[in-house]
Write a protein that holds these residues in place. Structure first.
Motif, mmCIF file in Angstrom:
data_model
loop_
_atom_site.group_PDB
_atom_site.id
_atom_site.type_symbol
_atom_site.label_atom_id
_atom_site.label_comp_id
_atom_site.label_asym_id
_atom_site.label_seq_id
_atom_site.Cartn_x
_atom_site.Cartn_y
_atom_site.Cartn_z
ATOM 1 N N LEU A 46 0.841 -1.195 0.000
ATOM 2 C CA LEU A 46 0.000 0.000 0.000
ATOM 3 C C LEU A 46 0.875 1.244 0.000
ATOM 4 O O LEU A 46 1.823 1.333 0.793
ATOM 5 C CB LEU A 46 -0.899 0.010 1.236
ATOM 6 C CG LEU A 46 -1.789 -1.216 1.453
ATOM 7 C CD1 LEU A 46 -2.469 -1.164 2.813
ATOM 8 C CD2 LEU A 46 -2.824 -1.327 0.349
ATOM 9 N N VAL A 47 0.563 2.186 -0.872
ATOM 10 C CA VAL A 47 1.331 3.425 -0.960
ATOM 11 C C VAL A 47 0.365 4.603 -0.896
ATOM 12 O O VAL A 47 -0.506 4.750 -1.763
ATOM 13 C CB VAL A 47 2.151 3.489 -2.258
ATOM 14 C CG1 VAL A 47 2.900 4.819 -2.333
ATOM 15 C CG2 VAL A 47 3.125 2.312 -2.328
ATOM 16 N N GLU A 48 0.535 5.421 0.142
ATOM 17 C CA GLU A 48 -0.312 6.597 0.304
ATOM 18 C C GLU A 48 0.307 7.807 -0.365
ATOM 19 O O GLU A 48 1.529 7.910 -0.498
ATOM 20 C CB GLU A 48 -0.529 6.926 1.780
ATOM 21 C CG GLU A 48 -1.112 5.830 2.629
ATOM 22 C CD GLU A 48 -0.061 5.107 3.416
ATOM 23 O OE1 GLU A 48 -0.374 4.551 4.482
ATOM 24 O OE2 GLU A 48 1.094 5.096 2.969
ATOM 25 N N GLN A 66 3.025 3.236 4.366
ATOM 26 C CA GLN A 66 4.101 3.875 5.117
ATOM 27 C C GLN A 66 3.623 5.118 5.857
ATOM 28 O O GLN A 66 4.322 5.629 6.729
ATOM 29 C CB GLN A 66 5.254 4.241 4.167
ATOM 30 C CG GLN A 66 5.073 5.529 3.392
ATOM 31 C CD GLN A 66 4.077 5.423 2.251
ATOM 32 O OE1 GLN A 66 3.546 4.351 1.946
ATOM 33 N NE2 GLN A 66 3.800 6.544 1.599
ATOM 34 N N GLY A 67 2.448 5.619 5.523
ATOM 35 C CA GLY A 67 1.897 6.786 6.188
ATOM 36 C C GLY A 67 2.197 8.074 5.448
ATOM 37 O O GLY A 67 3.220 8.203 4.764
ATOM 38 N N THR A 68 1.298 9.028 5.584
ATOM 39 C CA THR A 68 1.492 10.356 5.003
ATOM 40 C C THR A 68 1.068 11.399 6.033
ATOM 41 O O THR A 68 0.033 11.250 6.697
ATOM 42 C CB THR A 68 0.703 10.504 3.677
ATOM 43 O OG1 THR A 68 0.995 11.767 3.081
ATOM 44 C CG2 THR A 68 -0.799 10.396 3.889
ATOM 45 N N GLN A 69 1.880 12.430 6.180
ATOM 46 C CA GLN A 69 1.631 13.438 7.203
ATOM 47 C C GLN A 69 0.571 14.431 6.736
ATOM 48 O O GLN A 69 0.646 14.955 5.621
ATOM 49 C CB GLN A 69 2.918 14.191 7.531
ATOM 50 C CG GLN A 69 2.759 15.318 8.535
ATOM 51 C CD GLN A 69 2.485 14.820 9.931
ATOM 52 O OE1 GLN A 69 3.144 13.897 10.419
ATOM 53 N NE2 GLN A 69 1.510 15.428 10.608
ATOM 54 N N VAL A 70 -0.381 14.689 7.612
ATOM 55 C CA VAL A 70 -1.372 15.740 7.407
ATOM 56 C C VAL A 70 -1.243 16.730 8.560
ATOM 57 O O VAL A 70 -1.334 16.336 9.730
ATOM 58 C CB VAL A 70 -2.808 15.172 7.358
ATOM 59 C CG1 VAL A 70 -3.833 16.297 7.358
ATOM 60 C CG2 VAL A 70 -2.977 14.286 6.132
ATOM 61 N N THR A 71 -0.988 17.979 8.237
ATOM 62 C CA THR A 71 -0.842 19.014 9.239
ATOM 63 C C THR A 71 -1.830 20.129 8.955
ATOM 64 O O THR A 71 -1.850 20.672 7.849
ATOM 65 C CB THR A 71 0.586 19.578 9.255
ATOM 66 O OG1 THR A 71 1.515 18.512 9.478
ATOM 67 C CG2 THR A 71 0.743 20.626 10.359
#
Length: 125
Positions: free
Chosen positions: A4-6, A117-122
């Motif tokens: 899985l790739v975000e 791997q996760g993706t940052q949301v700020t």
């Protein structure tokens, strides 16, 4: 195995929108349920939305209900999370997750076996 790739995370102001995408590869010909799980600093992972393979079953955590929309395009092996009216408390790393063993999508992070791997949301105030 499922990979899985975000993508789609970033920095946005309060009230803004982002769309996350999660592309699956590998063993994807069989049905799988998908979820979006987030983890804020110092907090446990929480599942904010999940969807069955056919899109019939959809779950939203109360904290995002009415603001987030989960969807999927099985022809593209891709799951999306449209996030509107974002708040600072939505700031977290967002993970795409999948499971092959159930038809009804899980509502807990521990319901999922495969992870991106996760993706940052700020979200800035």
């Amino acid at each position: 195995q499922v990979q899985l790739v975000e993508s789609g995370g970033g920095l946005v102001q309060t009230g803004g929108s982002l769309r996350l995408s999660c592309e699956a590869s590998g063993r994807t010909v069989s049905s799988y349920v998908s979820g979006w799980v987030r983890q804020a600093p110092g907090k446990a992972r929480e599942c904010v939305a999940s969807i069955s393979y056919n899109g019939v079953w959809i779950y939203y955590d109360d904290s995002v209900k009415g603001r987030f929309t989960i969807s999927r395009d099985n022809a593209k092996n891709t799951v999306y999370l449209q996030m509107n009216s974002l708040k600072p408390e939505d700031t977290a790393v967002y993970y795409c997750a999948a499971d092959l063993s159930r038809a009804v999508p899980g509502r807990r992070a521990r319901d999922y076996v495969y992870w991106g791997q996760g993706t940052q949301v700020t979200v800035s105030s």
